[in-house]
Design an enzyme around this catalytic site. Structure first.
Site, short mmCIF file in Angstrom:
data_model
loop_
_atom_site.label_atom_id
_atom_site.label_comp_id
_atom_site.label_asym_id
_atom_site.label_seq_id
_atom_site.Cartn_x
_atom_site.Cartn_y
_atom_site.Cartn_z
NE ARG A 24 -29.73 51.64 -69.53
CZ ARG A 24 -30.14 51.97 -68.28
NH1 ARG A 24 -30.88 52.83 -67.75
NH2 ARG A 24 -29.84 50.73 -67.48
CB CYS A 74 -36.21 12.64 -58.61
SG CYS A 74 -37.05 11.14 -58.51
CE LYS A 122 -36.93 53.91 -61.77
NZ LYS A 122 -36.89 52.54 -62.32
CB CYS A 128 -37.37 11.66 -54.81
SG CYS A 128 -38.79 12.47 -55.48
CB SER A 184 -29.01 54.71 -65.42
OG SER A 184 -29.37 54.47 -64.25
CB CYS A 206 -40.74 8.15 -56.15
SG CYS A 206 -38.96 8.79 -57.00
CB CYS A 264 -40.71 10.06 -59.68
SG CYS A 264 -41.12 11.33 -58.60
CE1 TYR A 310 -26.85 45.94 -59.12
CE2 TYR A 310 -28.07 47.96 -58.94
CZ TYR A 310 -26.99 47.29 -59.77
OH TYR A 310 -26.15 47.75 -60.68
CG ASP A 311 -31.21 50.46 -55.73
OD1 ASP A 311 -30.33 50.23 -56.40
OD2 ASP A 311 -32.45 50.72 -55.71
S1 IVH Z 1 -37.20 59.24 -67.80
C1 IVH Z 1 -32.82 60.61 -68.47
N1 IVH Z 1 -39.54 58.34 -66.83
O1 IVH Z 1 -36.10 54.04 -65.28
C2 IVH Z 1 -34.04 60.39 -68.02
N2 IVH Z 1 -37.80 56.99 -66.91
O2 IVH Z 1 -33.94 53.83 -63.41
C3 IVH Z 1 -34.81 59.12 -68.53
N3 IVH Z 1 -38.21 54.51 -66.30
O3 IVH Z 1 -33.58 54.06 -67.75
C4 IVH Z 1 -35.50 58.58 -67.89
N4 IVH Z 1 -40.36 54.82 -66.05
O4 IVH Z 1 -35.91 52.83 -68.04
C5 IVH Z 1 -38.31 57.95 -66.87
N5 IVH Z 1 -41.65 57.64 -66.02
C6 IVH Z 1 -40.41 57.34 -66.20
C7 IVH Z 1 -39.81 56.06 -66.10
C8 IVH Z 1 -38.40 56.03 -66.56
C9 IVH Z 1 -39.46 53.90 -65.74
C10 IVH Z 1 -36.94 53.87 -66.39
C11 IVH Z 1 -36.17 54.18 -67.52
C12 IVH Z 1 -34.63 54.55 -66.83
C13 IVH Z 1 -34.94 53.79 -65.60
C14 IVH Z 1 -34.07 54.60 -64.48
#
Ligand code: IVH
Length: 670
Positions: free
Chosen positions: A139, A428, A118, A410, A85, A413, A434, A39-40
């Site tokens: 959020r 199936c 994270k 299948c 985010s 079966c 089965c 995705y990234d």
């Molecule tokens: S701080 C404005 N700290 O990651 C900054 N976020 O990809 C607020 N997340 O929306 C985020 N662990 O849901 C912060 N230790 C952490 C985090 C964290 C997970 C999530 C969070 C954020 C998302 C962004």
């Protein structure tokens, strides 16, 4: 317009559409189609194309907007401070560039940062007023989120009071709701026993759980929470991220397992490396590090873009990948006959475990990635738990390789498989004959969520089916001790116990039987709703389309599924047998007495915070009196019970002329 530019614009459009579709699956369905890394990469490509071609920050693009997690059925709540985010990076250069931008801006040699794990869950905002928890909101689109307070209250480690003599008047704290790896495995093991499809990873299961409309179901999965950030605060005298972390701890809220306060980006880097070393031992999935400028005054000065703060960045760890040979594509048959492909791999080490199997989802996935038997494949652990096949190394493909042909019969079966036009799975149709379907149906029937028959585990069911002692649910009730004693590991006592446990289950509440029948799409919640409405299996079996669709929450898919089940002669025979064997078919013979049901026939919707009841408690109280609780207001709603800070449901009730009452008035109804 040059051709090149035209191509680029077409690609931008294509990427935007693809990312929007993926966002929808990730945030709303909690069922991502691709890995985070994949995705990234799409997003990175879009950002750079947009910059090259358009030059400015586009307004209407997923690159400048926060994904939206809001769903029908919840009140909306506007965050006092937007929930942003974070920008993601996967490499050291980007991290250095982040630091350089900030140092340039503040004209300093070195800045102080915090580094914390994270957590891979979903973001939540908690509001405490004068130290009391009043609200938990997702959020949403960053500005407005879904009010999930009732569900958040089921989280055992979330205090409803801050431990403090003088808490702020108002504070929005930001954190993450997650599932521990252990809890995730436990839930999946239960599902495996019942032959239900497994959840892909803890993040999606946590996201899906907090969005369930029924708090009782939420409470059955032990969600956890951690708090790491700040939204709006009044009065606000918090000077730094480190100070905030200390307050969070003092107030008795769960904090991250470990965080670092450091000076300079080199020290940040070392902390990230240290985190990477230790994160395997954390109880929750950690997919990266979050680096934050420590001083709040500097945070404010750095500001933010529409989507993310400029003072923070997420460094994501690459998920571990491995290459191996895919020996064979195996097929598993589930309870409803769904045939799921599974990759059998040459065992390979991946993130601390040996991997020999990986999910392949369905036929379309195999075709899209052109996965073939004998291929070299790259595998990755999705959310660090279940391995997936990422891609195929076509260079190393042998000459005799051929595309995988999904079988037409299948594997268990031999019946011809069927695929409905709007479904991704092959099924199936031989439900009765089965063997894996029969086994899984029996396991489901005996499971805790259905008839709750102790000792009727997987191993026992396997034997009962393979020795042809049991062909369907009714046969269970015909088992005799003499039959069982001949089975492996069955002595007199265990045989007695199983026969007794089965006999005992005949008097279970009727919704359990209905759930146990395994009608497609009828889970325990729907089974309860149906029984509340029809009181007995016979009345349900006799209900026509029109009557069924009148029941709140029952749509055309469920109606068709129920009607098809009861129209099938084999099922009619099964039900006749079960009745003859003495199973409970109607509510009246259950435990509750009719005269206690003072709220019978009434439908309630709850909104806001009630003075004495949590949402779960209020729901139980109403249901115990024969009333029904639904999640959204309609003309069929008898009463809206509104507490403090009632949201959009109040306006809706008023516009529809639905009576609005408070907790006390509710009690006087009963
Ligand atoms: S701080 C404005 N700290 O990651 C900054 N976020 O990809 C607020 N997340 O929306 C985020 N662990 O849901 C912060 N230790 C952490 C985090 C964290 C997970 C999530 C969070 C954020 C998302 C962004």
């Amino acid at each position: 317009m040059s051709n090149e530019r035209g191509d680029a614009e077409a690609r931008i459009e294509e990427l935007r559409n693809r990312i929007r579709a993926l966002d929808k699956k990730y945030y709303q369905a909690a069922d991502p189609e691709v890995s985070d890394r994949e995705y990234d990469r799409l997003k990175e490509e879009l950002v750079s194309l947009e910059q090259d071609v358009l030059g400015v920050n586009p307004e209407d693009s997923p690159t400048t907007q926060v994904g939206d997690d809001r769903l029908e059925g919840f009140d909306s709540y506007r965050h006092r401070d937007p929930m942003l985010s974070l920008d993601n990076t996967y490499n050291r250069e980007d991290l250095l560039a982040f630091d350089q931008r900030l140092r340039k801006r503040f004209e300093v040699e070195e800045l102080d940062y915090t580094v914390d794990p994270k957590i891979d869950g979903l973001a939540i905002s908690l509001t405490y007023e004068k130290g009391t928890l009043v609200r938990a909101v997702t959020r949403g689109n960053g500005t407005e989120g879904d009010d999930v307070t009732a569900n958040a209250r089921t989280i055992q480690t979330l205090p409803t009071q801050l431990k403090s003599q003088n808490p702020p008047d108002w504070i929005e704290l930001r954190g993450e709701v997650y599932l521990t790896n252990d809890e995730f495995l436990r839930i999946n093991q239960e599902r495996e026993k019942r032959g239900e499809p497994l959840y892909a990873n803890p993040r999606n299961l946590a996201a899906g759980t907090i969005k369930l409309l029924d708090s009782r179901l939420v409470a059955q999965r032990k969600l956890a929470i951690v708090v790491y950030g700040l939204g709006f605060c009044d009065p606000d005298s918090i000077g730094s991220q480190t100070e905030l972390q200390q307050l969070i701890l003092e107030w008795g809220l769960p904090v991250v397992e470990r965080y670092w306060t450091v000076s300079g980006i080199e020290a940040v880097w070392r902390s990230i490396e240290e985190l990477d070393q230790m994160r395997g031992e954390f109880s929750y999935p950690t997919d990266g590090a979050v680096v934050k400028l420590n001083q709040r005054s500097l945070q404010r000065e750095a500001g933010r873009t529409a989507k993310a703060p400029r003072w923070s960045i997420a460094y994501k760890f690459e998920t571990e990948k491995a290459e191996t040979t895919l020996r064979k594509i195996g097929l598993q048959v589930g309870r409803t006959g769904a045939v799921t492909p599974v990759a059998h791999l040459d065992p390979v080490e991946l993130a601390g475990t040996t991997v020999a199997r990986a999910t392949l989802h369905n036929e379309d996935e195999i075709r899209r990635k052109d996965i073939r038997e004998g291929d070299w494949v790259r595998v990755e652990k999705a959310g660090e738990i279940i391995p997936q096949v990422l891609s195929v190394d076509t260079q190393r493909r042998g000459e005799d390789s051929a595309p995988f042909e999904f079988p037409t019969e299948c594997p268990a079966c031999g019946s011809s498989l069927k695929r409905l036009p709007d479904e991704a799975v092959w099924r199936c149709p031989n439900a009765a004959g089965c063997p894996p379907q029969v086994r899984r149906r029996l396991e489901h029937f005996g499971s805790r969520a259905c008839m709750d028959i102790e000792n009727l585990g997987k191993a026992v069911v396997d034997q009962l089916v393979s020795k042809q002692l049991v062909h369907n649910i009714a046969d269970l009730y015909r088992l005799r001790v003499e039959d069982l004693i001949r089975l492996e590991k069955f002595a007199q006592r265990s045989s007695d116990n199983l026969v007794l446990a089965i006999a005992d289950s005949r008097k279970r509440e009727v919704w359990r039987l209905l759930h146990g029948l395994g009608i497609p799409n009828v889970g325990s919640g729907t089974a309860k709703d149906l029984i509340r409405e029809f009181r007995s299996i016979d009345a349900l079996a006799a209900a026509n389309e029109e009557t069924l669709e009148k029941v709140d929450g029952i749509g055309s898919i469920l109606t068709a599924s129920i009607r098809t089940f009861f129209a099938e002669p084999k099922n009619q025979k099964l039900l006749a047998d079960l009745r003859e064997l003495g199973l409970n078919f109607s509510e009246e013979s259950g435990e509750q007495k009719e005269e206690e049901k003072t709220l019978k026939g009434m439908t309630f919707v709850l909104t806001g915070t009630l003075p004495n009841f949590s949402r779960t408690q209020a729901t139980e109280w109403i249901e115990a009196r024969g009333g029904k609780v639904t999640s959204s207001v309609s003309k069929k709603t008898s009463y809206l019970i509104a507490g403090e800070e009632a949201g959009s449901k109040l306006a809706k009730a008023q516009s529809l002329g639905v009576s609005v009452i408070d907790e006390e008035e509710l009690k006087s109804l009963a």
